[in-house]
Design a protein around this motif. Structure first.
Motif, PDB file in Angstrom:
ATOM      1  N   VAL A   1     -15.785   5.398   4.756  1.00  0.00           N
ATOM      2  CA  VAL A   1     -14.682   4.736   4.933  1.00  0.00           C
ATOM      3  C   VAL A   1     -14.243   4.279   3.448  1.00  0.00           C
ATOM      4  CG1 VAL A   1     -13.638   2.189   5.549  1.00  0.00           C
ATOM      5  CG2 VAL A   1     -15.250   3.667   7.140  1.00  0.00           C
ATOM      6  N   ALA A   2     -12.840   4.378   3.157  1.00  0.00           N
ATOM      7  CA  ALA A   2     -12.465   4.453   1.766  1.00  0.00           C
ATOM      8  C   ALA A   2     -11.329   3.472   1.692  1.00  0.00           C
ATOM      9  CB  ALA A   2     -12.121   5.613   1.143  1.00  0.00           C
ATOM     10  N   LYS A   3     -11.406   2.606   0.619  1.00  0.00           N
ATOM     11  CA  LYS A   3     -10.074   1.614   0.482  1.00  0.00           C
ATOM     12  C   LYS A   3      -9.182   2.436  -0.028  1.00  0.00           C
ATOM     13  CE  LYS A   3     -10.573  -2.033  -2.081  1.00  0.00           C
ATOM     14  NZ  LYS A   3     -10.800  -3.300  -2.601  1.00  0.00           N
ATOM     15  N   GLN A   4      -7.848   2.311   0.282  1.00  0.00           N
ATOM     16  CA  GLN A   4      -6.948   2.961  -0.290  1.00  0.00           C
ATOM     17  C   GLN A   4      -5.607   2.203  -0.402  1.00  0.00           C
ATOM     18  OE1 GLN A   4      -6.023   7.025   1.402  1.00  0.00           O
ATOM     19  NE2 GLN A   4      -4.343   7.216   0.432  1.00  0.00           N
ATOM     20  N   VAL A   5      -5.012   2.405  -1.708  1.00  0.00           N
ATOM     21  CA  VAL A   5      -3.804   1.466  -2.024  1.00  0.00           C
ATOM     22  C   VAL A   5      -2.699   2.358  -1.640  1.00  0.00           C
ATOM     23  CG1 VAL A   5      -2.164   0.353  -3.741  1.00  0.00           C
ATOM     24  CG2 VAL A   5      -5.038   0.215  -3.694  1.00  0.00           C
ATOM     25  N   PHE A   6      -1.822   1.714  -0.836  1.00  0.00           N
ATOM     26  CA  PHE A   6      -0.563   2.335  -0.546  1.00  0.00           C
ATOM     27  C   PHE A   6       0.535   1.777  -1.232  1.00  0.00           C
ATOM     28  CE2 PHE A   6      -3.328   3.258   3.348  1.00  0.00           C
ATOM     29  CZ  PHE A   6      -2.719   4.439   3.513  1.00  0.00           C
ATOM     30  N   GLY A   7       1.216   2.477  -2.346  1.00  0.00           N
ATOM     31  CA  GLY A   7       2.254   1.921  -2.915  1.00  0.00           C
ATOM     32  C   GLY A   7       3.720   2.219  -2.759  1.00  0.00           C
ATOM     33  N   PHE A   8       3.884   2.426  -1.302  1.00  0.00           N
ATOM     34  CA  PHE A   8       5.292   2.912  -0.887  1.00  0.00           C
ATOM     35  C   PHE A   8       6.449   1.558  -1.130  1.00  0.00           C
ATOM     36  CE2 PHE A   8       2.518   5.186   2.065  1.00  0.00           C
ATOM     37  CZ  PHE A   8       2.759   6.552   1.312  1.00  0.00           C
ATOM     38  N   ASP A   9       5.719   0.538  -1.415  1.00  0.00           N
ATOM     39  CA  ASP A   9       6.507  -0.704  -1.741  1.00  0.00           C
ATOM     40  C   ASP A   9       5.861  -1.639  -2.620  1.00  0.00           C
ATOM     41  OD1 ASP A   9       4.418  -1.900  -0.363  1.00  0.00           O
ATOM     42  OD2 ASP A   9       5.526  -2.354   1.451  1.00  0.00           O
ATOM     43  N   GLN A  10       6.428  -2.704  -2.840  1.00  0.00           N
ATOM     44  CA  GLN A  10       6.260  -3.836  -3.947  1.00  0.00           C
ATOM     45  C   GLN A  10       4.724  -4.367  -3.543  1.00  0.00           C
ATOM     46  OE1 GLN A  10       7.435  -4.058  -6.940  1.00  0.00           O
ATOM     47  NE2 GLN A  10       9.205  -2.547  -6.363  1.00  0.00           N
ATOM     48  N   THR A  11       4.371  -4.292  -2.368  1.00  0.00           N
ATOM     49  CA  THR A  11       3.111  -5.003  -1.941  1.00  0.00           C
ATOM     50  C   THR A  11       1.902  -4.322  -2.265  1.00  0.00           C
ATOM     51  OG1 THR A  11       3.110  -4.033   0.374  1.00  0.00           O
ATOM     52  CG2 THR A  11       4.440  -6.314   0.078  1.00  0.00           C
ATOM     53  N   LYS A  12       1.990  -3.069  -2.547  1.00  0.00           N
ATOM     54  CA  LYS A  12       0.857  -2.288  -2.868  1.00  0.00           C
ATOM     55  C   LYS A  12      -0.401  -2.715  -1.940  1.00  0.00           C
ATOM     56  CE  LYS A  12       2.325  -0.778  -6.680  1.00  0.00           C
ATOM     57  NZ  LYS A  12       3.180   0.468  -6.866  1.00  0.00           N
ATOM     58  N   THR A  13      -0.240  -2.398  -0.633  1.00  0.00           N
ATOM     59  CA  THR A  13      -0.977  -2.597   0.409  1.00  0.00           C
ATOM     60  C   THR A  13      -2.237  -1.867   0.311  1.00  0.00           C
ATOM     61  OG1 THR A  13       1.126  -3.068   1.894  1.00  0.00           O
ATOM     62  CG2 THR A  13      -1.030  -2.921   3.152  1.00  0.00           C
ATOM     63  N   GLU A  14      -3.277  -2.544   0.676  1.00  0.00           N
ATOM     64  CA  GLU A  14      -4.612  -2.032   0.623  1.00  0.00           C
ATOM     65  C   GLU A  14      -4.989  -1.787   2.066  1.00  0.00           C
ATOM     66  OE1 GLU A  14      -7.647  -4.362  -1.753  1.00  0.00           O
ATOM     67  OE2 GLU A  14      -6.517  -3.615  -3.623  1.00  0.00           O
ATOM     68  N   LYS A  15      -5.394  -0.633   2.360  1.00  0.00           N
ATOM     69  CA  LYS A  15      -5.895  -0.336   3.612  1.00  0.00           C
ATOM     70  C   LYS A  15      -7.308   0.484   4.007  1.00  0.00           C
ATOM     71  CE  LYS A  15      -1.574  -0.873   6.139  1.00  0.00           C
ATOM     72  NZ  LYS A  15      -1.195  -0.847   7.138  1.00  0.00           N
ATOM     73  N   PHE A  16      -8.023   0.543   5.068  1.00  0.00           N
ATOM     74  CA  PHE A  16      -9.063   1.362   4.886  1.00  0.00           C
ATOM     75  C   PHE A  16      -8.962   2.526   5.794  1.00  0.00           C
ATOM     76  CE2 PHE A  16     -10.238  -2.862   3.817  1.00  0.00           C
ATOM     77  CZ  PHE A  16     -11.279  -2.920   3.052  1.00  0.00           C
ATOM     78  N   VAL A  17      -9.353   3.937   5.173  1.00  0.00           N
ATOM     79  CA  VAL A  17      -8.987   4.990   5.853  1.00  0.00           C
ATOM     80  C   VAL A  17     -10.440   5.881   5.907  1.00  0.00           C
ATOM     81  CG1 VAL A  17      -7.559   7.012   5.444  1.00  0.00           C
ATOM     82  CG2 VAL A  17      -6.993   4.846   4.846  1.00  0.00           C
ATOM     83  N   PRO A  18     -10.798   6.357   7.170  1.00  0.00           N
ATOM     84  CA  PRO A  18     -11.606   7.374   7.055  1.00  0.00           C
ATOM     85  C   PRO A  18     -11.444   8.526   6.342  1.00  0.00           C
ATOM     86  CG  PRO A  18     -10.889   6.614   9.340  1.00  0.00           C
ATOM     87  CD  PRO A  18      -9.981   6.111   8.361  1.00  0.00           C
ATOM     88  N   LYS A  19     -12.503   9.160   5.385  1.00  0.00           N
ATOM     89  CA  LYS A  19     -12.267  10.226   4.644  1.00  0.00           C
ATOM     90  C   LYS A  19     -13.499  11.124   5.070  1.00  0.00           C
ATOM     91  CE  LYS A  19      -9.026   8.710   1.668  1.00  0.00           C
ATOM     92  NZ  LYS A  19      -7.857   9.406   0.792  1.00  0.00           N
ATOM     93  N   GLN A  20     -13.209  12.634   5.083  1.00  0.00           N
ATOM     94  CA  GLN A  20     -14.280  13.503   5.319  1.00  0.00           C
ATOM     95  C   GLN A  20     -15.242  13.462   4.078  1.00  0.00           C
ATOM     96  OE1 GLN A  20     -12.842  17.480   6.619  1.00  0.00           O
ATOM     97  NE2 GLN A  20     -14.866  18.099   6.698  1.00  0.00           N
ATOM     98  N   VAL A  21     -16.289  13.812   4.544  1.00  0.00           N
ATOM     99  CA  VAL A  21     -17.358  14.133   3.562  1.00  0.00           C
ATOM    100  C   VAL A  21     -17.771  15.690   3.730  1.00  0.00           C
ATOM    101  CG1 VAL A  21     -19.679  13.776   2.697  1.00  0.00           C
ATOM    102  CG2 VAL A  21     -18.102  11.628   3.417  1.00  0.00           C
ATOM    103  N   VAL A  22     -17.624  16.386   2.823  1.00  0.00           N
ATOM    104  CA  VAL A  22     -18.269  18.014   2.907  1.00  0.00           C
ATOM    105  C   VAL A  22     -19.526  17.973   2.584  1.00  0.00           C
ATOM    106  CG1 VAL A  22     -17.857  20.121   2.016  1.00  0.00           C
ATOM    107  CG2 VAL A  22     -15.861  18.840   2.245  1.00  0.00           C
TER     108      VAL A  22
END
Length: 157
Positions: A7-28
Motif C-alpha cells: 500500500v503506497a501513499k500517492q498524491v493526486f495533483g489534479f486540482d489545488q487540493t493535492k489530495t493524498e490517497k492510498f493505492v495498492p501497488k504491485q510488487v514484482v
C-alpha cells in the motif's frame, strides 16, 4: 504463489487540493532469465533447452516480419500481437500524414489461458519486515560467551 502488493501513499495533483490517497501497488518478486525459461519449457515439452531457444528465436523473427507487413499475428491460446500507431489529429486532410504519427507500438491481447491464470491468481499484501537483523557488539565471529547465540536474532522471540 500469487501476486503481491504494497500500500503506497500517492498524491493526486489534479486540482489545488493535492489530495493524498492510498493505492495498492504491485510488487514484482523476481525475474526469470530467458535461459531458465527455455529450460522450464524444455522440461515440460521434453525438448532440449537449445531447441526451445532456436524455436523462440524463429518465432520472434516471424513475428517481426509479419508485424512489419502490418499484419496481426495469432499465437493460439497465447494471444494476438498487432501493430498500432498513435497520431495527432489535424483540421486539414493534407496534414493527416505520416508526420502526424508520433508513436508506434505493438499491442498484445492475451487469450483465455492467460486471462484465466490472472483472474484465478491469489493476491496477497506484502509486508516489508521492519526488523533490523544487524548484530551489535564485537564478537569477531567467535562465540565464546557460553550462550547459544550464533549472531542470529530470531524475529519471533
Amino acid at each position: 504463489m500469487g501476486l503481491k502488493y504494497v500500500v503506497a501513499k500517492q498524491v493526486f495533483g489534479f486540482d489545488q487540493t493535492k489530495t493524498e490517497k492510498f493505492v495498492p501497488k504491485q510488487v514484482v518478486t523476481g525475474q526469470i532469465s530467458f535461459s531458465k525459461l527455455c529450460t522450464q519449457v524444455g522440461q515440460i515439452c521434453g525438448a532440449h533447452r537449445g531447441t526451445v531457444q532456436l524455436v523462440i528465436a524463429g518465432l520472434v523473427d516471424a513475428l517481426v516480419n509479419n508485424l512489419d507487413d502490418g499484419k496481426s499475428v495469432k499465437l493460439g491460446e497465447f494471444g494476438t500481437f498487432r501493430p498500432a500507431i498513435r497520431a495527432k489529429a489535424s483540421d486539414k486532410e493534407e496534414d493527416a500524414n505520416a508526420n502526424a504519427i508520433y508513436r508506434r507500438r505493438i499491442i498484445f491481447t492475451p487469450r483465455t489461458a492467460l486471462k484465466d491464470a490472472m483472474n484465478n491468481t491469489s493476491i496477497t499484501r506484502y509486508l516489508k519486515p521492519d526488523t533490523d537483523y544487524t548484530v551489535t557488539g564485537n564478537n569477531n565471529g567467535n562465540n565464546d560467551s557460553g550462550n547459544d547465540d550464533d549472531g542470529f536474532i530470531d524475529p519471533t522471540a
